[in-house]
Design a protein around this motif. Structure first.
Motif, PDB file in Angstrom:
ATOM      1  N   ARG A 152      -0.160  13.790 -61.622  1.00 49.52           N
ATOM      2  CA  ARG A 152       0.773  14.462 -60.956  1.00 49.52           C
ATOM      3  C   ARG A 152       0.252  15.665 -59.910  1.00 49.52           C
ATOM      4  O   ARG A 152       1.024  15.959 -58.817  1.00 49.52           O
ATOM      5  N   VAL A 153      -0.484  16.286 -60.554  1.00 46.59           N
ATOM      6  CA  VAL A 153      -1.431  17.449 -59.612  1.00 46.59           C
ATOM      7  C   VAL A 153      -1.902  16.974 -58.431  1.00 46.59           C
ATOM      8  O   VAL A 153      -1.972  17.455 -57.307  1.00 46.59           O
ATOM      9  N   VAL A 154      -2.650  15.676 -58.686  1.00 48.69           N
ATOM     10  CA  VAL A 154      -3.350  15.034 -57.553  1.00 48.69           C
ATOM     11  C   VAL A 154      -2.394  14.366 -56.643  1.00 48.69           C
ATOM     12  O   VAL A 154      -2.691  14.292 -55.340  1.00 48.69           O
ATOM     13  N   THR A 155      -1.378  14.015 -56.843  1.00 48.30           N
ATOM     14  CA  THR A 155      -0.166  13.336 -56.094  1.00 48.30           C
ATOM     15  C   THR A 155       0.443  14.385 -55.111  1.00 48.30           C
ATOM     16  O   THR A 155       0.556  14.269 -53.868  1.00 48.30           O
ATOM     17  N   ALA A 156       0.500  15.892 -55.776  1.00 57.77           N
ATOM     18  CA  ALA A 156       0.914  16.911 -54.757  1.00 57.77           C
ATOM     19  C   ALA A 156      -0.308  17.134 -53.764  1.00 57.77           C
ATOM     20  O   ALA A 156       0.034  17.454 -52.489  1.00 57.77           O
ATOM     21  N   ILE A 157      -1.489  16.982 -54.215  1.00 54.91           N
ATOM     22  CA  ILE A 157      -2.620  17.423 -53.494  1.00 54.91           C
ATOM     23  C   ILE A 157      -2.642  16.200 -52.213  1.00 54.91           C
ATOM     24  O   ILE A 157      -3.006  16.542 -51.141  1.00 54.91           O
ATOM     25  N   GLY A 158      -2.489  15.119 -52.755  1.00 54.98           N
ATOM     26  CA  GLY A 158      -2.292  13.972 -51.670  1.00 54.98           C
ATOM     27  C   GLY A 158      -1.197  14.147 -50.601  1.00 54.98           C
ATOM     28  O   GLY A 158      -1.627  13.957 -49.322  1.00 54.98           O
ATOM     29  N   ASN A 159      -0.086  14.752 -50.931  1.00 53.82           N
ATOM     30  CA  ASN A 159       0.828  15.119 -49.772  1.00 53.82           C
ATOM     31  C   ASN A 159       0.348  16.203 -48.965  1.00 53.82           C
ATOM     32  O   ASN A 159       0.356  16.331 -47.777  1.00 53.82           O
ATOM     33  N   ASP A 160      -0.201  17.215 -49.593  1.00 51.37           N
ATOM     34  CA  ASP A 160      -0.939  18.286 -48.811  1.00 51.37           C
ATOM     35  C   ASP A 160      -2.077  17.963 -47.832  1.00 51.37           C
ATOM     36  O   ASP A 160      -2.019  18.501 -46.697  1.00 51.37           O
ATOM     37  N   LEU A 161      -3.012  16.946 -48.372  1.00 48.63           N
ATOM     38  CA  LEU A 161      -3.960  16.592 -47.173  1.00 48.63           C
ATOM     39  C   LEU A 161      -3.290  15.607 -46.077  1.00 48.63           C
ATOM     40  O   LEU A 161      -3.602  15.630 -45.135  1.00 48.63           O
ATOM     41  N   ALA A 162      -2.300  14.785 -46.531  1.00 54.81           N
ATOM     42  CA  ALA A 162      -1.364  14.092 -45.427  1.00 54.81           C
ATOM     43  C   ALA A 162      -0.916  15.009 -44.426  1.00 54.81           C
ATOM     44  O   ALA A 162      -1.016  14.540 -43.093  1.00 54.81           O
ATOM     45  N   GLU A 163      -0.433  16.122 -44.892  1.00 53.47           N
ATOM     46  CA  GLU A 163       0.163  16.741 -43.679  1.00 53.47           C
ATOM     47  C   GLU A 163      -0.907  17.680 -43.062  1.00 53.47           C
ATOM     48  O   GLU A 163      -0.675  17.680 -41.725  1.00 53.47           O
ATOM     49  N   TRP A 164      -1.903  18.223 -43.661  1.00 51.40           N
ATOM     50  CA  TRP A 164      -3.084  18.660 -43.156  1.00 51.40           C
ATOM     51  C   TRP A 164      -3.824  17.879 -42.018  1.00 51.40           C
ATOM     52  O   TRP A 164      -4.104  18.132 -40.864  1.00 51.40           O
ATOM     53  N   LEU A 165      -3.562  16.504 -42.423  1.00 52.72           N
ATOM     54  CA  LEU A 165      -4.355  15.465 -41.269  1.00 52.72           C
ATOM     55  C   LEU A 165      -3.838  15.316 -40.098  1.00 52.72           C
ATOM     56  O   LEU A 165      -4.158  15.062 -39.030  1.00 52.72           O
ATOM     57  N   ALA A 166      -2.422  15.823 -40.379  1.00 50.65           N
ATOM     58  CA  ALA A 166      -1.475  15.681 -38.833  1.00 50.65           C
ATOM     59  C   ALA A 166      -2.112  16.871 -37.700  1.00 50.65           C
ATOM     60  O   ALA A 166      -1.871  16.547 -36.621  1.00 50.65           O
ATOM     61  N   LYS A 167      -2.536  17.997 -38.323  1.00 53.47           N
ATOM     62  CA  LYS A 167      -3.241  19.044 -37.568  1.00 53.47           C
ATOM     63  C   LYS A 167      -4.172  19.645 -38.276  1.00 53.47           C
ATOM     64  O   LYS A 167      -4.103  20.814 -38.822  1.00 53.47           O
ATOM     65  N   PRO A 168      -5.282  19.133 -38.357  1.00 50.86           N
ATOM     66  CA  PRO A 168      -6.431  19.829 -39.071  1.00 50.86           C
ATOM     67  C   PRO A 168      -6.892  20.932 -38.611  1.00 50.86           C
ATOM     68  O   PRO A 168      -7.190  21.012 -37.426  1.00 50.86           O
TER      69      PRO A 168
END
Length: 155
Positions: free
Chosen positions: A130-146
């Motif tokens: 569940r922790v890495v699921t949250a990280i995956g969402n964080d990274l997906a959002e970051w990739l939009a505007k790295p």
């Protein structure tokens, strides 16, 4: 007036290794590496969340150096506590976004969990996943505007 919106046809495709590997230099307990599917869960979360932010993830068995690529490594995972005493789990991921092998930006993402609602009914791997699921969402959002040297999540 011309309005540009990201559509699936215009979305960036970013290559990511699946599963995300554990860093060779990380101090992560062998039982976490053997029993928990953190790398696969992180890849799944990133892939399912990226389209919300205008990107598509292409999964590769190994890291690639052509096109747009995000090389990720799990660099930390802690699993203290249990269902009876209370969970304390955390994970940290580091990544480098490249374009044709040239660095675009670096990122570090970290999340911590105490198990959440009904944490006593969850196993350690469930909470870490569940922790890495949250990280995956964080990274997906970051990739939009790295941004370079980004720190995401619980710092």
């Amino acid at each position: 007036m011309l309005l540009c919106l990201a559509t699936p046809a215009m979305a960036d495709t970013i290559h990511v290794q699946d599963p995300i590997p554990f860093s060779e230099s990380a101090y992560i307990a062998d039982n976490i590496k053997a029993e928990c599917r953190m790398g696969a869960q992180l890849a799944t979360s990133l892939g399912s969340n990226a389209p919300k932010f205008g990107n598509t993830i292409a999964f590769d068995a190994e890291a690639v150096s052509t096109g747009r690529a995000l090389k990720l490594e799990l660099v930390e995972a802690q699993s203290a506590g249990n269902a009876f005493s209370g969970h304390f789990k955390s994970a940290t991921v580091r990544g480098v976004l490249t374009q044709d092998g040239q660095k675009v930006a670096t990122v570090t993402a970290r999340r911590v969990s105490r198990g959440g609602a009904f944490g006593g009914f969850k196993g350690s791997c469930d909470v870490l996943e569940r922790v890495v699921t949250a990280i995956g969402n964080d990274l997906a959002e970051w990739l939009a505007k790295p941004t370079d040297e980004a720190k995401l999540g619980d710092f």
